[in-house]
Structures are given as C-alpha cells and as structure tokens.
Design a protein around this motif. Structure first.
Motif, short mmCIF file in Angstrom:
data_model
loop_
_atom_site.label_atom_id
_atom_site.label_comp_id
_atom_site.label_asym_id
_atom_site.label_seq_id
_atom_site.Cartn_x
_atom_site.Cartn_y
_atom_site.Cartn_z
N ARG A 170 -14.16 28.00 35.52
CA ARG A 170 -13.57 26.66 35.65
C ARG A 170 -14.44 25.60 34.96
NH1 ARG A 170 -12.49 29.07 40.35
NH2 ARG A 170 -14.23 28.17 41.50
N ASP A 178 -12.41 26.84 30.98
CA ASP A 178 -11.07 26.33 31.24
C ASP A 178 -10.59 25.57 30.01
OD1 ASP A 178 -8.95 25.53 33.35
OD2 ASP A 178 -9.56 23.64 32.41
N TRP A 179 -9.31 25.70 29.64
CA TRP A 179 -8.79 25.06 28.43
C TRP A 179 -8.94 23.55 28.48
CZ3 TRP A 179 -8.44 27.00 23.93
CH2 TRP A 179 -8.21 28.36 23.77
N GLU A 180 -8.70 22.94 29.63
CA GLU A 180 -8.86 21.49 29.73
C GLU A 180 -10.30 21.09 29.47
OE1 GLU A 180 -7.10 19.51 33.10
OE2 GLU A 180 -5.37 20.86 33.03
N ARG A 181 -11.23 21.87 29.99
CA ARG A 181 -12.65 21.59 29.77
C ARG A 181 -13.00 21.75 28.29
NH1 ARG A 181 -16.47 18.91 29.19
NH2 ARG A 181 -18.54 19.78 29.27
N LYS A 182 -12.43 22.75 27.64
CA LYS A 182 -12.67 22.95 26.21
C LYS A 182 -12.16 21.77 25.41
CE LYS A 182 -12.63 28.00 26.07
NZ LYS A 182 -11.98 29.17 25.48
N VAL A 183 -10.97 21.30 25.73
CA VAL A 183 -10.40 20.15 25.03
C VAL A 183 -11.29 18.93 25.25
CG1 VAL A 183 -8.45 18.53 24.97
CG2 VAL A 183 -8.04 21.00 25.03
N ASP A 184 -11.72 18.71 26.49
CA ASP A 184 -12.61 17.58 26.78
C ASP A 184 -13.88 17.67 25.94
OD1 ASP A 184 -10.78 16.65 28.63
OD2 ASP A 184 -11.90 17.40 30.37
#
Length: 175
Positions: free
Chosen positions: A149, A153-159
């Motif tokens: 997480r 996590d994809w959202e973390r990667k985008v961030d």
C-alpha cells in the motif's frame, strides 16, 4: 530456471518436521519428473500438483494459502510477490530482481541463490519459520500488505510521478 526440484528437496525436510502441504501451480514438460521426484522423496502425500489455473483461480489460491514460495532462481519481475503481499500473505522468494526489490525482511524471507545447497537450506529454513505458530506469518503478512500500500499502490505511484515532474519543473531555469 524455475527450481521447483529445489523446492521439493527443501520441502522434504519440512515434511519431516511438520504436517505442511505444498501446492504446486502450473504445468509443463517437467511435471512427470517432478512427480517422480516427489514420490522418490516420500512426500507425495504432502504435495499437490494443481496444474494450470486461471488468474482468478490463482487469486483464490493465494487467499487460501498460508505462504507463497516463489522459487525462481532469477525472477526479473516477480509481480506474484506483490499480489501475495497485497493479500497479507508472507512470502519466501529468491533475493534476485523484482522479488528482492519488493520484499523486505518484515514481509517475508529472501533466500540468496549463491549455491544449490545454500538455496535449498534457505528455502527449508524459511518454510519451517513460517510453519511455526501464527504470530510470525501473520506479522509478516501484515507488514507485506502495508509495504504494498505504501510503495506499490497505483495511486501512490502516480503521486510519486507527479512529485518528480514537479521537482523537475521547479529546478528548470526560468526564461
């Protein structure tokens, strides 16, 4: 090299001390040899060859398992390690490539592929550790889930990508 034969060798020592069951998912030309090795080692009643399974069936198996052993000697990707960690499953994997990048000692056990004997012994030790009372496997599973997480996590990667772009913009000379 997939090294399933090494896992079977390691598991023979585990079966001598526990009532563990090893399920092998996948199929291929070596299945007959591996089944023969299992019989030769006297562990055929503790090893299940499931053959090829769909992604959905594999996901269900991960959720039902107590641990994942990724036995490839050289695993470039190791996405299955992330999938196991995401469902809070402790992992034993080769300290090589993706697995070595994803997994740390809080979420599982990394085994160095330095020699055959060392690798087999490392797999045995890892499986025996995770066959003990549930505190260690549960804490490793939780730590692995947390690591996925936080870092994968994809959202973390985008961030993180947005952060990198912003840093690049901020450090570019202004016209």
């Amino acid at each position: 090299m997939k090294a399933v034969d090494f896992v079977l060798e390691a598991f023979a020592a585990v079966v001598a001390q526990t009532d563990a069951v090893l399920e092998i998912i996948g199929d291929g030309d070596l299945r007959g040899e591996l089944e023969a090795q299992t019989a030769c080692l006297g562990i055929d009643s503790s090893v299940v060859f499931s053959g090829w399974l769909s992604q959905q069936q594999c996901a269900i198996k991960l959720q039902q398992a107590d641990a994942l052993v990724l036995r490839s000697l050289r695993e470039g990707g190791g996405a299955v390690v992330l999938k196991a960690m995401a469902v809070a499953l402790p992992v034993i994997a080769t300290n090589w490539g993706g697995s070595g990048d994803y997994l740390n000692s809080r979420g599982g056990i990394l085994v160095k592929p330095a020699s055959k004997e060392g690798f087999v012994n490392g797999l045995t030790d890892g499986m025996l550790k995770l066959a003990q009372p549930p505190e260690l496997p549960q804490s490793m599973g939780s730590a692995g889930g947390e690591r996925v997480r936080e870092h994968f996590d994809w959202e973390r990667k985008v961030d993180r990508i947005v952060e990198i772009y912003q840093q690049s913009i901020d450090t570019c000379p202004k016209p």
